[in-house]
Design an enzyme around this catalytic site. Structure first.
Site, mmCIF file in Angstrom:
data_model
loop_
_atom_site.group_PDB
_atom_site.id
_atom_site.type_symbol
_atom_site.label_atom_id
_atom_site.label_comp_id
_atom_site.label_asym_id
_atom_site.label_seq_id
_atom_site.Cartn_x
_atom_site.Cartn_y
_atom_site.Cartn_z
ATOM 1 N N LYS A 203 -6.699 -9.027 -2.177
ATOM 2 C CA LYS A 203 -6.315 -7.703 -1.642
ATOM 3 C C LYS A 203 -7.125 -6.567 -2.266
ATOM 4 C CE LYS A 203 -1.987 -8.006 -2.861
ATOM 5 N NZ LYS A 203 -1.892 -9.421 -3.304
ATOM 6 N N THR A 204 -7.194 -6.563 -3.587
ATOM 7 C CA THR A 204 -7.851 -5.453 -4.276
ATOM 8 C C THR A 204 -9.337 -5.417 -3.946
ATOM 9 O OG1 THR A 204 -6.244 -5.502 -6.081
ATOM 10 C CG2 THR A 204 -8.349 -4.453 -6.536
ATOM 11 N N GLU B 28 -4.054 -0.923 -0.418
ATOM 12 C CA GLU B 28 -3.613 -2.268 -0.762
ATOM 13 C C GLU B 28 -2.108 -2.346 -0.552
ATOM 14 O OE1 GLU B 28 -3.348 -5.136 -4.712
ATOM 15 O OE2 GLU B 28 -4.984 -3.687 -4.555
#
Length: 446
Positions: free
Chosen positions: A99-100, A145
């Protein structure tokens, strides 16, 4: 939480907050004039009109107790994020892994294209020196995010929803896979009907199944599978960089590059490419944007050198992430010894995934297991570094060591590494400080 505080401050709100101790996020907020209290106390909310909490805040937190007594409106962090995205062309990135990095890459592409995009991220982008940036245009693009750990990502209603993958994680919240699947389905179906876009990484079977359940929205798939709308081949690795060609509906676009190792990061780049295309960015600009990416905190970041070895910090804390990070490292440094340092994060995760943890370091030359980083959890009997090391050895993983603290770690690595080796420190706890410690000790010794 620090990113939300900063973006609210930048939008004219008076913001204050508390943390247990000084850290980099606190220092950054204080420099912007945000008042930070150390520790927790009822008096800190006396002049507040809203109190924002995350799921990590216990019910007996003094500020939360005081807010309830004062009748203040208490908001979950996801509600604030949802409000911010509602005022923008929101792009939310969800998934168990990546995600990041995907959020960082998608923002970098839009920023390079001068789209005036903003970002709310789980890690510090080195190009910004922070994990947030406000959009410079009213109603402009905002990449965020989305945290699935507590199910709160279902509060978000983005215009574009991205799902990178979906593994059995945070099951203390979801209880079973059906609940996890339903949460992700609710998340993507929060995009607007007819105009919403759902971007799915179909190399993961659960996400492929999710893509098939989406209706009344545009679905864009990506992955290394040939049936994906956006895929990659001719993947080559040189050191910590990946080169690849992009295939879009069968048409080839050559010469893409990202400065991060591993095929999993090629997948993250494909997701960012999909977002860029949906936001009207041409492929040549997307290619240049990806090449301009300077990295994001705790994602394969070189801390320094210790005893001739390169010390890398990485946030990998799930067995899938650990395995991918080790493979990516070996892929770029095939002739170098890789020492995989694993700090298990949470007793519950290690207990639930013990078999997977015991098999995730097959490609490492040496494995060092540290104590479990509890993250506030109570120990579980027979769920510890010794048991994990025992299971690894039973799986015929060679050269598995256990250490109890940074000092013992420092002594051990001196016996294991030579010039050119790589010490790969992985975990979501404080393993980065262990890496920093051996770098410092090496300097003192030299």
């Amino acid at each position: 939480m620090s990113g939300l505080a900063e973006i609210l401050h930048d939008n004219g709100f008076k913001v204050q907050g508390s943390d247990a101790s000084e850290n980099a996020n606190v220092q950054r907020l204080k420099k912007k004039g945000i008042e930070i209290f150390y520790g927790h106390g009822k008096a800190y909310v006396d002049h507040a009109f809203r109190v924002v909490v995350s799921s990590a805040i216990p019910d007996d937190n003094p500020e939360l107790v005081a807010a309830k007594e004062l009748g203040l409106r208490i908001m979950h962090r996801s509600e604030i994020l949802a409000e911010i995205l509602k005022q923008h062309h929101g792009i939310a990135i969800a998934g168990t892994h990546g995600k990041t990095t995907t959020t960082s890459l998608a923002f970098t592409v839009l920023d390079y294209a001068q789209k005036g995009a903003g970002v709310i991220n789980g890690g510090v982008l080195y190009s910004l020196g922070t994990n947030i940036k406000a959009s410079s245009k009213p109603g402009g693009f905002m990449v965020a995010e989305a945290d699935e750990s507590d199910g709160s990502f279902t509060n978000i209603h983005p215009k574009i929803a991205v799902v990178t993958n979906m593994d059995a994680e945070h099951m203390e919240h979801y209880k079973n896979l059906d609940n996890l699947r339903q949460a992700y389905e609710n998340f993507v179906m929060n995009t607007p009907a007819d105009t919403g876009v759902v971007v799915c990484g179909i190399d993961h079977h659960e996400v492929a199944a999710l893509a098939g359940r989406v209706s009344d929205r545009k679905v864009v798939t990506y992955g290394l599978l040939p049936e994906a709308h956006i895929s990659a081949d001719n993947i080559m690795q040189k050191g910590a960089a990946m080169g690849f060609d992009v295939l879009i509906e069968g048409k080839r676009y050559a010469g893409f590059r990202i400065n991060m190792p591993g095929r999993h990061n090629v997948l993250n780049a494909l997701a960012a490419i999909a977002v860029g295309i949906e936001c009207g960015v041409d492929l040549e600009t997307i290619k240049k944007g990806l090449m301009s990416f300077k990295g994001v905190g705790r994602r394969f970041i070189r801390i320094g050198d210790a005893y001739g070895a390169m010390v890398i910090d990485d946030y990998a804390h799930h067995p899938v992430e650990i395995e991918s990070t080790i493979k990516g490292t070996k892929g770029g440094f095939a002739n170098n010894k890789v020492v995989a340092v694993i700090q298990p994060h949470r007793f519950t995760r290690l207990n639930d995934l013990m078999d997977e943890f015991a098999a995730c370091a097959m490609d490492a030359d040496e494995v060092i297991v540290t104590p479990v980083y509890s993250a506030g959890e109570k120990p579980i009997p027979n769920v510890n570094r010794e048991e994990l090391a025992k299971r690894m050895r039973a799986n015929r993983i060679q050269n598995v060591h256990v250490v109890k603290d940074p000092e013992e770690f420092n002594s051990l690595v001196q016996t294991l590494v030579t010039n050119g080796d790589i010490i790969l420190c992985m975990g979501a706890g404080n393993i980065n400080t262990w890496g920093q410690f051996i770098v410092q000790q090496s300097k003192l010794k030299s």
